[in-house]
Design a protein around this motif. Structure first.
Motif, PDB file in Angstrom:
ATOM      1  N   TRP A 144       0.827  -1.204   0.000  1.00 27.16           N
ATOM      2  CA  TRP A 144       0.000   0.000   0.000  1.00 27.16           C
ATOM      3  C   TRP A 144       0.860   1.253   0.000  1.00 27.16           C
ATOM      4  O   TRP A 144       0.462   2.278  -0.544  1.00 27.16           O
ATOM      5  CB  TRP A 144      -0.924  -0.008   1.233  1.00 27.16           C
ATOM      6  N   ARG A 145       2.053   1.177   0.608  1.00 24.67           N
ATOM      7  CA  ARG A 145       2.927   2.354   0.647  1.00 24.67           C
ATOM      8  C   ARG A 145       3.398   2.744  -0.745  1.00 24.67           C
ATOM      9  O   ARG A 145       3.465   3.934  -1.079  1.00 24.67           O
ATOM     10  CB  ARG A 145       4.133   2.089   1.549  1.00 24.67           C
ATOM     11  N   LEU A 184       0.641   4.384  -2.480  1.00 25.36           N
ATOM     12  CA  LEU A 184       0.470   5.725  -1.925  1.00 25.36           C
ATOM     13  C   LEU A 184       1.395   6.701  -2.640  1.00 25.36           C
ATOM     14  O   LEU A 184       1.010   7.847  -2.915  1.00 25.36           O
ATOM     15  CB  LEU A 184       0.762   5.714  -0.418  1.00 25.36           C
ATOM     16  N   GLY A 191      -0.069   9.824  -4.581  1.00 28.34           N
ATOM     17  CA  GLY A 191       0.445  11.134  -4.195  1.00 28.34           C
ATOM     18  C   GLY A 191       1.070  11.865  -5.365  1.00 28.34           C
ATOM     19  O   GLY A 191       0.910  13.086  -5.514  1.00 28.34           O
ATOM     20  N   TRP A 216       7.306  12.481  -4.265  1.00 24.60           N
ATOM     21  CA  TRP A 216       6.617  11.254  -4.660  1.00 24.60           C
ATOM     22  C   TRP A 216       7.320  10.578  -5.829  1.00 24.60           C
ATOM     23  O   TRP A 216       7.416   9.346  -5.891  1.00 24.60           O
ATOM     24  CB  TRP A 216       5.164  11.556  -5.033  1.00 24.60           C
TER      25      TRP A 216
END
Length: 271
Positions: free
Chosen positions: A41-42, A45, A49, A93
């Motif tokens: 999930w990171r 993300l 982002g 990001w």
């Protein structure tokens, strides 16, 4: 630099052998001791982002330049207060995807296509926001950016799937393949050099004792071409799959007359 190489092993330039003709950004680079990390999930993300940040950059810049109806001539530039911080976030990001992507993909091209898809997707959303507010100027750009994002996304997904499959193959051969001692038998042909070239690998089958020769592609910089006699390890399995890697227990000597190959110095195998 040694500490950086330990933290980020893809910084180290080393020749990489491929058996399927892969070259450039399609070369799978699996450092020694690496494991194939899952998409957590990171990581997603980071992707979300990045897309959101690019969207805010485009929205702020678009509104600052186009000046919405009813805005004062100088007031629209306040939209840059949205675009500038978003640019910094987008870079953060971007760096996360760039670094973490190599741990999960280990090929440059699909990782870069994933970044491109995020950039195009964020740009499409950013152009679509002013369009939804009544600006007809962004309809065509938004449509073109959306289509480009879809194409880049499809190619990225296919490339990621192939890369992870190849990483799993390499890790499997390292763990369970039969190892044979071998050596590079000749230099690549300078006339056929293109970010690397084909070289013959001669090795002795550890099971039968027979001497065998296979041709693989070496992806490297023109000034880092291993000389004939360079020791390698050839790993095979019962299905005939093959993996060739430099022998880490022996030093690598590079061909000194790199001018023969320097018409193309864009290296193919970096790790």
């Amino acid at each position: 630099m040694a500490q950086l190489d330990e933290e980020w092993p893809w910084l180290e330039d080393r020749p990489v052998f491929t058996t399927g003709g892969e070259r450039g950004g399609n070369v799978t680079v699996v450092p020694v001791g690496a494991v194939l990390k899952p998409f957590t999930w990171r990581f997603w993300l980071y992707v979300v982002g990045f897309v959101v940040s690019v969207t805010l950059v485009v929205v702020g810049t678009w509104l600052a330049i186009s000046r919405p109806h009813g805005a004062s001539p100088g007031g629209s530039w306040w939209w840059l207060a949205l675009a500038l911080p978003a640019t910094g976030c987008a870079l953060i990001w971007f760096a996360g995807i760039y670094v973490e992507g190599m741990h999960r993909i280990m090929r440059e091209r699909p990782r870069n296509l994933l970044l491109l898809a995020g950039l195009l997707g964020g740009s499409a959303l950013g152009v679509a926001v002013p369009t939804a507010l009544g600006s007809a100027e962004g309809v065509v750009p938004a449509a073109l950016l959306s289509a480009s994002c879809a194409v880049a996304g499809l190619f990225a997904a296919r490339g990621v799937r192939r890369a992870r499959k190849d990483v799993a193959r390499i890790l499997r051969l390292r763990a369970a393949g039969t190892a044979h001692a071998g050596a590079i038998a000749a230099l690549p042909d300078p006339k056929a050099w293109s970010k690397g070239g084909d070289v013959p690998i001669r090795y002795r089958d550890s099971s039968t004792g027979a001497e065998r020769t296979v041709t693989v592609r070496v992806n490297t910089w023109a000034h880092e071409i291993p000389v004939p006699g360079t020791r390698v390890i050839v790993r095979t399995d019962e299905d005939g799959d093959l993996l060739v890697e430099l022998d880490p227990d022996h030093p690598v000597e590079f061909f000194s007359d790199s001018r023969r190959y320097e018409r193309d110095t864009s290296g193919g195998g970096s790790m």
